[in-house]
Design an enzyme around this catalytic site. Structure first.
Site, PDB file in Angstrom:
ATOM      1  CB  THR A   1       5.461   0.134   3.794  1.00  0.00           C
ATOM      2  OG1 THR A   1       4.118  -0.029   3.335  1.00  0.00           O
ATOM      3  CG2 THR A   1       6.150  -1.213   3.827  1.00  0.00           C
TER       4      THR A   1
ATOM      5  N   GLY B   1       0.839  -1.190   0.000  1.00  0.00           N
ATOM      6  CA  GLY B   1       0.000   0.000   0.000  1.00  0.00           C
ATOM      7  C   GLY B   1       0.871   1.235   0.000  1.00  0.00           C
ATOM      8  CB  CYS B   2       0.390   4.476   1.653  1.00  0.00           C
ATOM      9  SG  CYS B   2       1.268   5.994   2.020  1.00  0.00           S
ATOM     10  CG  PHE B   3       5.963   4.961  -0.852  1.00  0.00           C
ATOM     11  CD1 PHE B   3       5.598   6.206  -0.382  1.00  0.00           C
ATOM     12  CD2 PHE B   3       6.338   4.848  -2.179  1.00  0.00           C
ATOM     13  CE1 PHE B   3       5.596   7.329  -1.211  1.00  0.00           C
ATOM     14  CE2 PHE B   3       6.346   5.956  -3.021  1.00  0.00           C
ATOM     15  CZ  PHE B   3       5.969   7.204  -2.524  1.00  0.00           C
ATOM     16  CD1 TRP B   4       5.053   8.646   2.063  1.00  0.00           C
ATOM     17  CD2 TRP B   4       3.030   9.455   2.569  1.00  0.00           C
ATOM     18  NE1 TRP B   4       4.816   9.722   1.246  1.00  0.00           N
ATOM     19  CE2 TRP B   4       3.581  10.243   1.531  1.00  0.00           C
ATOM     20  CE3 TRP B   4       1.767   9.764   3.050  1.00  0.00           C
ATOM     21  CZ2 TRP B   4       2.911  11.319   0.973  1.00  0.00           C
ATOM     22  CZ3 TRP B   4       1.100  10.847   2.497  1.00  0.00           C
ATOM     23  CH2 TRP B   4       1.671  11.607   1.468  1.00  0.00           C
TER      24      TRP B   4
END
Length: 177
Positions: free
Chosen positions: A16, A11-14
């Protein structure tokens, strides 16, 4: 110390990135894009959903401190691997659950982890995570790097990332820096 790499799309790399940066044995965590056809894509292009790329993090880790299997467990436990092309409100192939393996050993470990989690009925739906060979990694724009650390008061960080980090910290307390 010979570092290895792992690449995950959850999903959103922020979100992860914020999780994996807190793990002992992780020396670097870089947000970027992988798995698509467009060379040097921008964030806007990837978010448009037409590049084929997933938002990913590339993790440099010391396998003597944290194993690839431990990274896989964190990956699976900190996002929903059962929703196709979706994580929460983020919808599209750019938010797919994907493991880009760097070696045949990583591929086998990922397949074994999915088999174990399935046999243990950890999730109430089938795991749809892709297992794909690593391809060209494109580093995301600088403002995406260390996003949570540099923007802790932004609404997305407060209402989405922080609760995820709180849960992660409880579940993986022994693995935290």
């Amino acid at each position: 110390m010979a570092l290895e790499q792992a690449t995950f799309g959850a999903g959103c790399f922020w979100c992860t990135e914020a999780v994996f940066q807190n793990l002992k044995g992780v020396s670097a965590c870089t947000s970027g894009y992988m798995g698509g056809e467009v060379i040097n894509p921008t964030y806007d292009e990837v978010c448009g959903g037409d590049t084929g790329h997933a938002e990913v993090i590339q993790v440099d880790f010391d396998p003597e401190v944290i194993t690839y299997d431990e990274l896989l467990l964190v990956f699976f436990k900190t996002h929903s691997p059962t929703t196709l092309n979706r994580q929460g409100n983020d919808v599209g192939t750019q938010y797919r659950s994907v493991i880009f393996y760097h070696s045949q050993e990583q591929k086998k470990s990922a397949e074994n982890m999915i088999d174990q989690l399935t046999k243990q009925n950890v999730f109430d739906k089938p795991i749809v995570t892709e297992i794909t060979p690593v391809s060209e990694f494109y580093k995301a724009e600088d403002y995406h790097q260390n996003f949570f650390s540099t923007n802790p008061n932004k609404a997305y960080c407060v209402f989405v990332i922080q609760p995820k980090l709180d849960k992660f910290s409880k579940d993986f307390q022994d693995k935290l820096k």
